[in-house]
Design a protein around this motif. Structure first.
Motif, PDB file in Angstrom:
ATOM      1  N   ASP A 124      96.946  89.683 -12.148  1.00 44.82           N
ATOM      2  CA  ASP A 124      95.932  89.105 -11.254  1.00 44.82           C
ATOM      3  C   ASP A 124      96.503  88.702  -9.903  1.00 44.82           C
ATOM      4  O   ASP A 124      95.790  88.751  -8.903  1.00 44.82           O
ATOM      5  CB  ASP A 124      95.332  87.831 -11.872  1.00 44.82           C
ATOM      6  N   ASP A 125      97.765  88.235  -9.902  1.00 43.94           N
ATOM      7  CA  ASP A 125      98.260  87.531  -8.721  1.00 43.94           C
ATOM      8  C   ASP A 125      99.622  88.018  -8.267  1.00 43.94           C
ATOM      9  O   ASP A 125     100.470  88.406  -9.072  1.00 43.94           O
ATOM     10  CB  ASP A 125      98.342  86.028  -9.010  1.00 43.94           C
ATOM     11  N   ALA A 126      99.812  88.004  -6.951  1.00 45.97           N
ATOM     12  CA  ALA A 126     101.110  88.286  -6.339  1.00 45.97           C
ATOM     13  C   ALA A 126     101.354  87.215  -5.276  1.00 45.97           C
ATOM     14  O   ALA A 126     100.414  86.570  -4.795  1.00 45.97           O
ATOM     15  CB  ALA A 126     101.122  89.678  -5.710  1.00 45.97           C
ATOM     16  N   ILE A 127     102.621  87.023  -4.928  1.00 47.67           N
ATOM     17  CA  ILE A 127     102.955  86.000  -3.932  1.00 47.67           C
ATOM     18  C   ILE A 127     103.829  86.584  -2.834  1.00 47.67           C
ATOM     19  O   ILE A 127     104.613  87.507  -3.053  1.00 47.67           O
ATOM     20  CB  ILE A 127     103.674  84.790  -4.572  1.00 47.67           C
ATOM     21  N   SER A 128     103.672  86.017  -1.624  1.00 50.94           N
ATOM     22  CA  SER A 128     104.559  86.281  -0.490  1.00 50.94           C
ATOM     23  C   SER A 128     104.902  84.925   0.107  1.00 50.94           C
ATOM     24  O   SER A 128     104.066  84.010   0.106  1.00 50.94           O
ATOM     25  CB  SER A 128     103.867  87.146   0.575  1.00 50.94           C
ATOM     26  N   ILE A 129     106.105  84.778   0.601  1.00 51.83           N
ATOM     27  CA  ILE A 129     106.485  83.497   1.194  1.00 51.83           C
ATOM     28  C   ILE A 129     107.610  83.704   2.197  1.00 51.83           C
ATOM     29  O   ILE A 129     108.482  84.551   2.009  1.00 51.83           O
ATOM     30  CB  ILE A 129     106.913  82.482   0.103  1.00 51.83           C
ATOM     31  N   GLU A 130     107.549  82.925   3.287  1.00 55.82           N
ATOM     32  CA  GLU A 130     108.613  82.931   4.288  1.00 55.82           C
ATOM     33  C   GLU A 130     108.936  81.486   4.645  1.00 55.82           C
ATOM     34  O   GLU A 130     108.028  80.644   4.763  1.00 55.82           O
ATOM     35  CB  GLU A 130     108.159  83.669   5.553  1.00 55.82           C
ATOM     36  N   ARG A 131     110.204  81.188   4.814  1.00 52.00           N
ATOM     37  CA  ARG A 131     110.584  79.875   5.337  1.00 52.00           C
ATOM     38  C   ARG A 131     110.287  79.848   6.824  1.00 52.00           C
ATOM     39  O   ARG A 131     110.465  80.840   7.535  1.00 52.00           O
ATOM     40  CB  ARG A 131     112.059  79.592   5.088  1.00 52.00           C
ATOM     41  N   VAL A 132     109.844  78.702   7.339  1.00 52.50           N
ATOM     42  CA  VAL A 132     109.494  78.546   8.756  1.00 52.50           C
ATOM     43  C   VAL A 132     110.643  77.860   9.480  1.00 52.50           C
ATOM     44  O   VAL A 132     111.113  76.797   9.056  1.00 52.50           O
ATOM     45  CB  VAL A 132     108.205  77.720   8.915  1.00 52.50           C
ATOM     46  N   ASP A 133     111.111  78.465  10.540  1.00 56.61           N
ATOM     47  CA  ASP A 133     112.185  77.872  11.347  1.00 56.61           C
ATOM     48  C   ASP A 133     111.584  76.923  12.374  1.00 56.61           C
ATOM     49  O   ASP A 133     110.463  77.107  12.847  1.00 56.61           O
ATOM     50  CB  ASP A 133     112.982  78.962  12.073  1.00 56.61           C
ATOM     51  N   GLY A 134     112.369  75.929  12.766  1.00 57.18           N
ATOM     52  CA  GLY A 134     111.922  75.000  13.789  1.00 57.18           C
ATOM     53  C   GLY A 134     110.990  73.936  13.235  1.00 57.18           C
ATOM     54  O   GLY A 134     110.460  74.039  12.127  1.00 57.18           O
ATOM     55  N   GLY A 135     110.766  72.884  14.024  1.00 57.96           N
ATOM     56  CA  GLY A 135     109.904  71.795  13.583  1.00 57.96           C
ATOM     57  C   GLY A 135     110.480  71.152  12.328  1.00 57.96           C
ATOM     58  O   GLY A 135     111.687  70.911  12.223  1.00 57.96           O
ATOM     59  N   ASP A 136     109.595  70.877  11.361  1.00 55.93           N
ATOM     60  CA  ASP A 136     110.081  70.275  10.113  1.00 55.93           C
ATOM     61  C   ASP A 136     110.353  71.346   9.061  1.00 55.93           C
ATOM     62  O   ASP A 136     110.482  71.064   7.878  1.00 55.93           O
ATOM     63  CB  ASP A 136     109.086  69.249   9.582  1.00 55.93           C
ATOM     64  N   GLY A 137     110.422  72.596   9.533  1.00 60.65           N
ATOM     65  CA  GLY A 137     110.644  73.677   8.574  1.00 60.65           C
ATOM     66  C   GLY A 137     109.358  74.000   7.853  1.00 60.65           C
ATOM     67  O   GLY A 137     108.310  74.202   8.467  1.00 60.65           O
ATOM     68  N   GLY A 138     109.420  74.048   6.578  1.00 63.85           N
ATOM     69  CA  GLY A 138     108.216  74.346   5.814  1.00 63.85           C
ATOM     70  C   GLY A 138     108.151  75.805   5.410  1.00 63.85           C
ATOM     71  O   GLY A 138     109.148  76.551   5.486  1.00 63.85           O
ATOM     72  N   TYR A 139     106.957  76.232   5.014  1.00 63.80           N
ATOM     73  CA  TYR A 139     106.794  77.561   4.431  1.00 63.80           C
ATOM     74  C   TYR A 139     105.484  78.185   4.879  1.00 63.80           C
ATOM     75  O   TYR A 139     104.485  77.488   5.103  1.00 63.80           O
ATOM     76  CB  TYR A 139     106.790  77.487   2.896  1.00 63.80           C
ATOM     77  N   HIS A 140     105.513  79.497   4.988  1.00 67.17           N
ATOM     78  CA  HIS A 140     104.303  80.284   5.201  1.00 67.17           C
ATOM     79  C   HIS A 140     104.079  81.007   3.876  1.00 67.17           C
ATOM     80  O   HIS A 140     104.870  81.871   3.479  1.00 67.17           O
ATOM     81  CB  HIS A 140     104.537  81.274   6.341  1.00 67.17           C
ATOM     82  N   LEU A 141     103.011  80.642   3.186  1.00 64.82           N
ATOM     83  CA  LEU A 141     102.770  81.121   1.823  1.00 64.82           C
ATOM     84  C   LEU A 141     101.478  81.929   1.760  1.00 64.82           C
ATOM     85  O   LEU A 141     100.457  81.532   2.324  1.00 64.82           O
ATOM     86  CB  LEU A 141     102.674  79.925   0.865  1.00 64.82           C
ATOM     87  N   TRP A 142     101.566  83.075   1.088  1.00 65.37           N
ATOM     88  CA  TRP A 142     100.383  83.876   0.807  1.00 65.37           C
ATOM     89  C   TRP A 142     100.254  84.034  -0.709  1.00 65.37           C
ATOM     90  O   TRP A 142     101.217  84.429  -1.384  1.00 65.37           O
ATOM     91  CB  TRP A 142     100.494  85.274   1.404  1.00 65.37           C
ATOM     92  N   VAL A 143      99.097  83.750  -1.247  1.00 71.05           N
ATOM     93  CA  VAL A 143      98.807  84.025  -2.657  1.00 71.05           C
ATOM     94  C   VAL A 143      97.729  85.100  -2.685  1.00 71.05           C
ATOM     95  O   VAL A 143      96.619  84.887  -2.184  1.00 71.05           O
ATOM     96  CB  VAL A 143      98.347  82.755  -3.402  1.00 71.05           C
ATOM     97  N   HIS A 144      98.074  86.269  -3.209  1.00 69.30           N
ATOM     98  CA  HIS A 144      97.171  87.416  -3.236  1.00 69.30           C
ATOM     99  C   HIS A 144      96.565  87.551  -4.639  1.00 69.30           C
ATOM    100  O   HIS A 144      97.302  87.634  -5.623  1.00 69.30           O
ATOM    101  CB  HIS A 144      97.915  88.709  -2.904  1.00 69.30           C
ATOM    102  N   ILE A 145      95.248  87.608  -4.712  1.00 71.17           N
ATOM    103  CA  ILE A 145      94.553  87.691  -5.993  1.00 71.17           C
ATOM    104  C   ILE A 145      93.713  88.967  -6.035  1.00 71.17           C
ATOM    105  O   ILE A 145      93.057  89.330  -5.051  1.00 71.17           O
ATOM    106  CB  ILE A 145      93.644  86.465  -6.216  1.00 71.17           C
ATOM    107  N   ALA A 146      93.729  89.647  -7.175  1.00 71.20           N
ATOM    108  CA  ALA A 146      92.964  90.883  -7.337  1.00 71.20           C
ATOM    109  C   ALA A 146      91.510  90.675  -6.931  1.00 71.20           C
ATOM    110  O   ALA A 146      90.862  89.720  -7.367  1.00 71.20           O
ATOM    111  CB  ALA A 146      93.036  91.347  -8.801  1.00 71.20           C
ATOM    112  N   ASP A 147      90.985  91.566  -6.099  1.00 72.70           N
ATOM    113  CA  ASP A 147      89.600  91.445  -5.621  1.00 72.70           C
ATOM    114  C   ASP A 147      88.651  92.137  -6.613  1.00 72.70           C
ATOM    115  O   ASP A 147      88.127  93.229  -6.365  1.00 72.70           O
ATOM    116  CB  ASP A 147      89.466  92.060  -4.226  1.00 72.70           C
TER     117      ASP A 147
END
Length: 540
Positions: A124-147
């Motif tokens: 059902d599900d897949a994930i993508s994620i990137e660490r964010v540089d600068g600022g307080d850091g953090g993450y850019h997260l994608w959760v992909h779900i079957a349509d």
């Protein structure tokens, strides 16, 4: 009505004894209506009332009761589902796969992975994620779900059957899917290296784990790897490499922060274990092991909970969605639990807020069982009433539309499809279907665990008392199965104390209580009845 049953002989008559259903009356089956079934076979029987008794005819012979695969078919029938679909539904599935995949955000170049069990067939599900540089850091997260809603249109034969089933039912080595396999295991499933129609929740997440922004949209994705829980756990322990290792490290890092936030807000963690079966090439179970939570499983759980929460917030004010609701236990529930905990030596007054703390302090599966018995079960509702167990104000199920109809409804509400007119009734129906499926899956576990012990009669096994009744003790064995020590196999006269968790014999000054460890002899085992008879050898 059609019932699963075992055919037996009583004199010159054939009688079908219902299995796994509330109806317990035997069904008289004429010889010419047996369809070749022999005594001992498991069958499906069409039943009618005649006077005060039941008469029936065999509609399908499943086969010998000694074969677990036939028992699983009977269990599916007991909840009115099946591994098969009608020709009409299969034809609708075949026709649905030719839909246009244009006008979607193209995320095919974004690295993504699925993480599931080694035996999973629908992803059902897949994930993508990137660490964010600068600022307080953090993450850019994608959760992909079957349509799924791209292929299953409202009111279509596919939709009506999915709504009727409510969810997929998983038994050892097999599944009765909510959608035909052409969709559930192929077209909708996010297999590696395949372009798939998905719905993506894209989130900007602070280094603390707090979501700063989110949006949802239809997308086109391509999974780079099909990872397994065991493989990811080994990688996180430093044992070997996997595809997209840095992606997995970032996801694990974020999941740890989300787990900490969940603990702070009061998420109820009870631990526990589930049986995990190994089946042979025929689909017959050959062994079982206890499965507990692992970092890889928690990684996916935490990211899916985050996506579900964000979608639940987006649903507010939109028609057609359903929420996952878990109500708080009331004062009476806590009072009863308090008496039971005190009776087994836990001197902590329980409240809705400290049940997780009690579980952590006692580290007892038996105590966890008492806690579970004291809290309501979750259900689906058009109203957002909060989720006690997760300690969230807004929660829904969005991440598993291949196997849950609730998630299909949520996708439609989120993407602007016409809502069903009878949403309250639909929510009630899928809640009931889920509960019946849960009972079916638990029954299959009890049966399978006992079937795997069928050659161990006479052996001594360690176990824990997990429940008491006026007629005896229920002991969970080291195998995972639960058997009964009947009071007739205990010396003297035993009574159940008012607290409901202690069986005592005042004459000899002895008692057994939930949580006690015992060594028992396996006296007999009847897998089809989910019954194991035990005798206490000694206390441990």
């Amino acid at each position: 009505m059609i019932l699963p049953a075992q055919l037996i002989r009583r004199g010159k008559y054939s009688v079908a004894d219902p299995l796994f259903v509330e109806e317990r009356r035997p069904v008289l089956v004429a010889r010419k209506l047996r369809r070749g079934a022999e005594a001992g076979d498991i069958v499906l029987v069409r039943v009618r009332e005649k006077g005060r008794s039941l008469r029936g005819e065999v509609t399908k012979v499943l086969g010998s009761a000694d074969d677990p695969r036939n028992v699983y078919e009977a269990l599916f029938a007991s909840v009115e589902t099946s591994r098969e679909f009608s020709d009409k539904v299969e034809e609708a599935a075949a026709a649905s796969v030719r839909r246009d995949l244009s006008e979607r955000e193209d995320l095919r170049d974004l690295p993504s992975v699925t993480i599931d069990g080694a035996d999973a067939k629908d992803f059902d599900d897949a994930i993508s994620i990137e660490r964010v540089d600068g600022g307080d850091g953090g993450y850019h997260l994608w959760v992909h779900i079957a349509d799924v809603t791209h292929y299953v249109r409202p009111g279509s034969p596919l939709d009506r059957e999915a709504r009727r089933r409510g969810n997929s039912v998983y038994l050892p080595g097999t599944v009765a899917p909510m959608l035909p396999r052409q969709l559930s295991e192929d077209v909708c499933s996010l297999g590696p290296g395949e372009e798939k129609a998905t719905v993506t929740v894209e989130m900007e997440v602070a280094s603390s784990g707090e979501v700063k922004s989110s949006r949802t949209y239809r997308s086109l994705t391509l999974s780079d790897a099909r990872l397994t829980y065991d493989g990811v756990d080994a990688f996180l322990r430093g044992e070997g490499e996997i595809a997209q290792g840095e992606l997995v490290r970032a996801a694990h890092e974020l999941s740890r922060k989300l787990k900490t936030r969940a603990a702070v807000r009061g998420k109820l963690e009870l631990g526990g274990r589930e049986p995990e079966y190994e089946v042979d090439e025929r689909g017959v179970p050959v062994r079982v092991q206890a499965r507990r939570s692992t970092p890889a499983r928690e990684l996916i759980e935490e990211l899916m909970v985050l996506a579900n929460e964000e979608v639940a917030k987006m649903l507010r004010g939109r028609p057609g969605g359903v929420y996952r609701v878990h109500e708080r236990p009331d004062a009476e529930d806590m009072e009863i639990l308090g008496r039971r905990l005190a009776a087994v030596g836990v001197q902590i007054e329980p409240t809705p807020e400290n049940l997780g703390l009690i579980s952590q302090k006692t580290k007892s599966d038996a105590v966890n069982y008492l806690i579970l018995r004291s809290i309501p079960r979750a259900f689906y509702s058009p109203a957002s009433l909060g989720h006690y167990g997760l300690a969230l104000e807004n929660y829904t199920h969005f991440t598993s539309p291949i196997r849950r109809y609730s998630d299909v409804l949520v996708h439609r509400a989120l993407l602007g499809d016409e809502p069903p007119e009878d949403l309250v009734a639909v929510a009630g129906h899928i809640s009931e279907r889920e509960w019946r499926s849960t009972i079916c899956e638990r029954t299959a576990d009890e049966y399978t665990l006992m079937w795997l012990m069928r050659d161990r009669v006479g052996e001594n096994l360690e176990g824990t008392v997990v429940s008491t009744a006026v007629f005896g003790l229920f002991v969970e064995l080291e195998t995972g199965a639960t058997g009964l020590v009947h009071v007739s196999k205990l010396p003297g006269w035993w009574e159940l104390e008012p607290n409901g968790v202690v069986l005592s014999n005042d004459a000899i000054g002895s008692s057994y209580r939930v949580g006690d460890r015992v060594l028992v002899e396996l006296v007999d085992v009847l897998p089809l009845m989910q019954r194991a008879e035990l005798r206490v050898v000694k206390r441990l």
